[in-house]
Design a protein around this motif. Structure first.
Motif, PDB file in Angstrom:
ATOM      1  N   LEU A  29       0.733  -1.253   0.029  1.00 16.12           N
ATOM      2  CA  LEU A  29       0.025  -0.005   0.074  1.00 16.12           C
ATOM      3  C   LEU A  29       0.898   1.226   0.019  1.00 16.12           C
ATOM      4  O   LEU A  29       0.375   2.238  -0.360  1.00 16.12           O
ATOM      5  CB  LEU A  29      -0.829  -0.053   1.112  1.00 16.12           C
ATOM      6  CG  LEU A  29      -2.092  -1.005   1.343  1.00 16.12           C
ATOM      7  CD1 LEU A  29      -2.756  -1.205   2.617  1.00 16.12           C
ATOM      8  CD2 LEU A  29      -3.239  -0.636   0.227  1.00 16.12           C
ATOM      9  N   CYS A  30       2.167   1.139   0.474  1.00 17.23           N
ATOM     10  CA  CYS A  30       2.906   2.218   0.550  1.00 17.23           C
ATOM     11  C   CYS A  30       3.653   2.733  -0.930  1.00 17.23           C
ATOM     12  O   CYS A  30       4.392   3.677  -1.147  1.00 17.23           O
ATOM     13  CB  CYS A  30       4.136   2.160   1.605  1.00 17.23           C
ATOM     14  SG  CYS A  30       3.666   2.363   3.253  1.00 17.23           S
TER      15      CYS A  30
ATOM     16  N   ALA B 246       3.910   5.701  -5.777  1.00 20.24           N
ATOM     17  CA  ALA B 246       4.738   4.584  -6.663  1.00 20.24           C
ATOM     18  C   ALA B 246       6.143   5.157  -6.759  1.00 20.24           C
ATOM     19  O   ALA B 246       7.115   4.508  -6.991  1.00 20.24           O
ATOM     20  CB  ALA B 246       4.174   4.289  -7.935  1.00 20.24           C
ATOM     21  N   ARG B 247       6.281   6.555  -6.787  1.00 21.97           N
ATOM     22  CA  ARG B 247       7.709   6.837  -6.988  1.00 21.97           C
ATOM     23  C   ARG B 247       8.282   7.199  -5.709  1.00 21.97           C
ATOM     24  O   ARG B 247       9.695   7.163  -5.247  1.00 21.97           O
ATOM     25  CB  ARG B 247       7.648   8.213  -7.733  1.00 21.97           C
ATOM     26  CG  ARG B 247       9.096   8.901  -8.091  1.00 21.97           C
ATOM     27  CD  ARG B 247       8.822  10.090  -9.282  1.00 21.97           C
ATOM     28  NE  ARG B 247       8.334  11.195  -8.376  1.00 21.97           N
ATOM     29  CZ  ARG B 247       6.936  11.482  -8.450  1.00 21.97           C
ATOM     30  NH1 ARG B 247       6.240  10.821  -9.498  1.00 21.97           N
ATOM     31  NH2 ARG B 247       6.465  12.670  -8.026  1.00 21.97           N
ATOM     32  N   GLU B 248       7.660   8.145  -4.776  1.00 23.41           N
ATOM     33  CA  GLU B 248       8.089   8.590  -3.518  1.00 23.41           C
ATOM     34  C   GLU B 248       7.972   7.657  -2.402  1.00 23.41           C
ATOM     35  O   GLU B 248       8.373   8.011  -1.137  1.00 23.41           O
ATOM     36  CB  GLU B 248       7.507  10.089  -3.270  1.00 23.41           C
ATOM     37  CG  GLU B 248       8.002  11.002  -4.467  1.00 23.41           C
ATOM     38  CD  GLU B 248       9.384  11.439  -4.623  1.00 23.41           C
ATOM     39  OE1 GLU B 248      10.041  11.015  -3.370  1.00 23.41           O
ATOM     40  OE2 GLU B 248      10.042  11.777  -5.664  1.00 23.41           O
ATOM     41  N   GLY B 249       6.961   6.738  -2.308  1.00 26.62           N
ATOM     42  CA  GLY B 249       6.484   6.118  -1.118  1.00 26.62           C
ATOM     43  C   GLY B 249       5.621   6.967  -0.427  1.00 26.62           C
ATOM     44  O   GLY B 249       5.336   8.006  -0.688  1.00 26.62           O
TER      45      GLY B 249
ATOM     46  N   TYR C 175       9.627   9.745   8.213  1.00 23.52           N
ATOM     47  CA  TYR C 175       9.338  11.175   7.684  1.00 23.52           C
ATOM     48  C   TYR C 175       7.695  11.477   7.662  1.00 23.52           C
ATOM     49  O   TYR C 175       7.411  12.410   7.211  1.00 23.52           O
ATOM     50  CB  TYR C 175       9.887  11.016   6.138  1.00 23.52           C
ATOM     51  CG  TYR C 175      11.346  10.897   5.917  1.00 23.52           C
ATOM     52  CD1 TYR C 175      12.108  12.162   6.016  1.00 23.52           C
ATOM     53  CD2 TYR C 175      12.087   9.968   6.040  1.00 23.52           C
ATOM     54  CE1 TYR C 175      13.543  11.973   5.711  1.00 23.52           C
ATOM     55  CE2 TYR C 175      13.595   9.487   5.994  1.00 23.52           C
ATOM     56  CZ  TYR C 175      14.132  10.930   5.897  1.00 23.52           C
ATOM     57  OH  TYR C 175      15.684  10.921   5.703  1.00 23.52           O
ATOM     58  N   GLY C 176       7.174  10.228   8.062  1.00 22.37           N
ATOM     59  CA  GLY C 176       5.781  10.556   8.183  1.00 22.37           C
ATOM     60  C   GLY C 176       5.035  10.864   9.373  1.00 22.37           C
ATOM     61  O   GLY C 176       6.015  11.162  10.309  1.00 22.37           O
TER      62      GLY C 176
ATOM     63  N   LYS D 288      12.098  -0.548   2.997  1.00 19.43           N
ATOM     64  CA  LYS D 288      11.951   0.817   2.757  1.00 19.43           C
ATOM     65  C   LYS D 288      10.652   1.651   3.744  1.00 19.43           C
ATOM     66  O   LYS D 288      10.844   2.525   3.898  1.00 19.43           O
ATOM     67  CB  LYS D 288      11.208   0.853   1.299  1.00 19.43           C
ATOM     68  CG  LYS D 288      12.411   0.346   0.341  1.00 19.43           C
ATOM     69  CD  LYS D 288      11.979   0.759  -1.228  1.00 19.43           C
ATOM     70  CE  LYS D 288      12.965   0.276  -2.255  1.00 19.43           C
ATOM     71  NZ  LYS D 288      12.628   0.535  -3.705  1.00 19.43           N
ATOM     72  N   VAL D 289      10.085   0.693   4.181  1.00 18.80           N
ATOM     73  CA  VAL D 289       8.884   1.156   4.762  1.00 18.80           C
ATOM     74  C   VAL D 289       9.422   1.722   6.241  1.00 18.80           C
ATOM     75  O   VAL D 289       9.097   2.445   6.682  1.00 18.80           O
ATOM     76  CB  VAL D 289       7.704   0.130   5.169  1.00 18.80           C
ATOM     77  CG1 VAL D 289       6.665   0.633   6.235  1.00 18.80           C
ATOM     78  CG2 VAL D 289       6.856  -0.265   3.722  1.00 18.80           C
TER      79      VAL D 289
END
Length: 582
Positions: free
Chosen positions: A214-215, A279-282, A233-234, A226-227
């Motif tokens: 989903l990320c 899809a590019r940045e997460g 940052y979230g 990667k998560v």
């Protein structure tokens, strides 16, 4: 007749691996198939380790020795799969008619059925393939096959590598024979005893895989880390948290799946909220919520493990043990005072675990006891060695290439202090997914732009992903809060305030670093290199990242190292005693 040798095979549909264990319990060789294939995680390549067997058997096993092949899925489970296949439940037609929607394991029901069917097909050929390899080299001993339960092989490897006689052993992954988590305690002769099986469809591994997808990332490629990298940052968005919390509940003090309708509705709603650039940045906010939720689930399992096995030491294995962000918090958030995570906690480590279980079984049958199994095993340097021969040939025409002997350490330290990127290849490869100083790209951690330069010149990976610090163990308490020994880069710890300004290239967004504790008795030359760098700079730390480019496994051969040196921005290459500078 001599005692047998033990060939362990990890035979899941991802991370296949092979290990060879001698009659005395020494692990002679262990390597994941992805290394020699140069194919990340080597999905659906479970037979690949067999292709290397003739050479490895010649090197490590006497020609007349009996060979016991041990695999990582239990005999009863394999028989059950066989009966299901006979009933027509494992064929493509049957699997393809399963529901495509999510189930209570957080994956599409069709996908889970396909994975189980694939497991069935994998188990059939293991022993026969080894027999073929033995025949090719003219081996005269017998080849027999044994199977051991999946979670038990995880636990056997974890306990052996820890060497803690009273520890609890918690295995958490995507799936086992009866569930996705299990608890063990040390048993007689060092063989783990199952204390509790967390049954049911709840899978923390598949849950985190769903969050990964989903990320905007790919769990099949193992992009769960990667998560972890993106999460700091979230922000903990209340709407996202409410949707994720609809997917799970608590039963008897441990995580449990919500009804399938709730999981499906929440996942659908999350897909509708996903940013266009995910899809590019997460998707940083969902990464944060997903990581926080995973940690809450793990807290419950860890607390339950301590209630059932009330001891101070925890051995954590299974694919979920690769979540270094959580591992670094576990001791402070739990009743346990020490944590051990082996260098290969995912399914590749089961190759060693299965071989050790077969050894222990034979020792018990002979009345020899299992002391060899119970002895601690810490070294991760069990894989292939690189060959000096290509460098010896190359030296005849390449003036930049020099065999410097032990002086390569001082020269590499000076180059690092000057800000150069150093490719560092020494001895045997690490067993596990992380570079631990034998297949590493190294850099000075002091410049604030070192991370960006490394990404631009070599790694080409997302800017949010951190780089790891390798630190001399004795210096750890001076640089990290509540320092813990981390020999396999398996946990993140919080930097002390002064350190964050001193080594910004290895400080993550949340003030942590996924460290490797380096000692001379574990890796003498790497320890010597860091000490030499500290002698020049006063900093006993190097930026250490795996010797690969994004999407590829860690290198396998001398030729791989030379190719990366020639085609990337690496400025100095050190291979054993050889050095070459651009």
């Amino acid at each position: 007749m001599s005692d047998p040798y033990y060939l362990g095979l990890a035979t899941t549909f991802h991370d296949p691996a092979m290990a060879i264990v001698g009659p005395d319990g020494e692990v002679l060789f262990a390597e994941a198939a992805e290394r020699h294939l140069q194919y990340k995680r080597a999905p659906n390549c479970e037979a690949a380790p067999i292709s290397r067997l003739p050479g490895l058997l010649k090197r490590h096993v006497p020609r007349d020795a009996d060979i016991v092949v041990a695999t990582s899925w239990g005999a009863r489970f394999v028989r059950t799969l066989g009966r299901a296949a006979e009933a027509g439940l494992m064929g493509h037609e049957s699997v393809s008619t399963a529901q495509a929607g999510l189930n209570r394991s957080f994956v599409p029901d069709r996908t889970e059925r396909a994975l189980v069917a694939h497991l069935h097909h994998l188990q059939a050929a293991a022993g026969l393939s080894v027999q073929v390899a033995a025949d090719r080299i003219g081996a005269t001993g017998t080849v027999t096959l044994r199977r051991y339960p999946h979670h038990l092989t995880h636990a056997a490897y974890g306990f052996r590598s820890a060497g803690w006689p009273e520890a609890a052993g918690l295995v958490v992954d995507g799936m086992g024979e009866r569930g996705a988590a299990a608890l063990f305690a040390p048993g007689e002769d060092g063989v783990p005893v199952e204390v509790h099986q967390y049954r049911g469809p709840m899978s923390l591994g598949f849950f985190f895989g769903l969050i990964t997808e989903l990320c905007g990332f790919d769990p099949v490629k193992g992009e769960e880390w990667k998560v972890m990298g993106l999460a700091p940052y979230g922000r903990s968005d209340p709407e996202l948290r409410a949707l994720v919390d609809r997917m799970w509940t608590v039963e008897d003090g441990v995580p449990a799946s919500a009804p399938v309708d709730a999981i499906t509705e929440a996942a659908t709603a999350l897909e509708g909220l996903r940013p266009a650039d995910a899809a590019r940045e997460g998707w940083a906010d969902l990464a944060r919520v997903g990581q926080d939720t995973f940690e809450a689930m793990m807290d419950l399992l860890v607390a339950d493990a301590h209630r059932r096995v009330p001891t101070g030491d925890l051995v954590l294995t299974g694919g979920c043990a690769l979540n270094s962000s959580y591992n670094g918090k576990l001791v402070a958030r739990s009743p346990f005072s020490r944590l051990h995570v082996p260098s290969a906690p995912a399914d590749d480590g089961n190759a060693i675990g299965a071989a050790l279980l077969a050894l222990a079984e034979d020792r018990k049958a002979r009345g020899a006891g299992g002391t060899a199994l119970a002895a601690p095993f810490l070294s991760p340097y069990l894989g292939s060695e690189v060959d000096d021969a290509p460098l010896e040939r190359m030296a005849a025409w390449e003036p930049r290439l020099e065999k410097a002997g032990p002086a390569v350490v001082a020269r590499a330290a000076r180059a690092l202090a000057e800000g150069k990127l150093v490719g560092w290849v020494q001895g045997r490869a690490e067993f596990g997914p992380r570079a631990l100083g034998n297949r590493s790209i190294l850099a000075d951690p002091r410049p604030a732009d070192a991370k960006a330069a490394l990404n631009a010149k070599v790694k080409y990976r997302e800017a949010f992903r951190p780089f790891a610090p390798a630190i001399l163990d004795e210096a750890g308490p001076d640089w990290f809060e509540d320092y813990q020994d981390s020999p396999y880069m398996e946990r993140t710890l919080r930097w002390k305030p002064h350190a964050r300004a001193a080594v910004p290239a290895v400080v993550h967004e949340d003030g942590t670093g996924r460290l490797q504790s380096v000692r001379a008795d574990r890796n003498g030359r790497f320890s010597e290199l860091i000490a030499a760098f500290a002698g020049i700079t006063g900093v006993p730390i190097l930026l250490n990242t795996s010797f690969n480019v994004m999407g590829k496994p860690i290198l396998h051969s001398t030729e791989d190292a030379l190719a990366m040196f020639a085609t990337t921005g690496i400025e100095v290459l050190v291979v054993n005693d050889w050095i070459m500078e651009k």
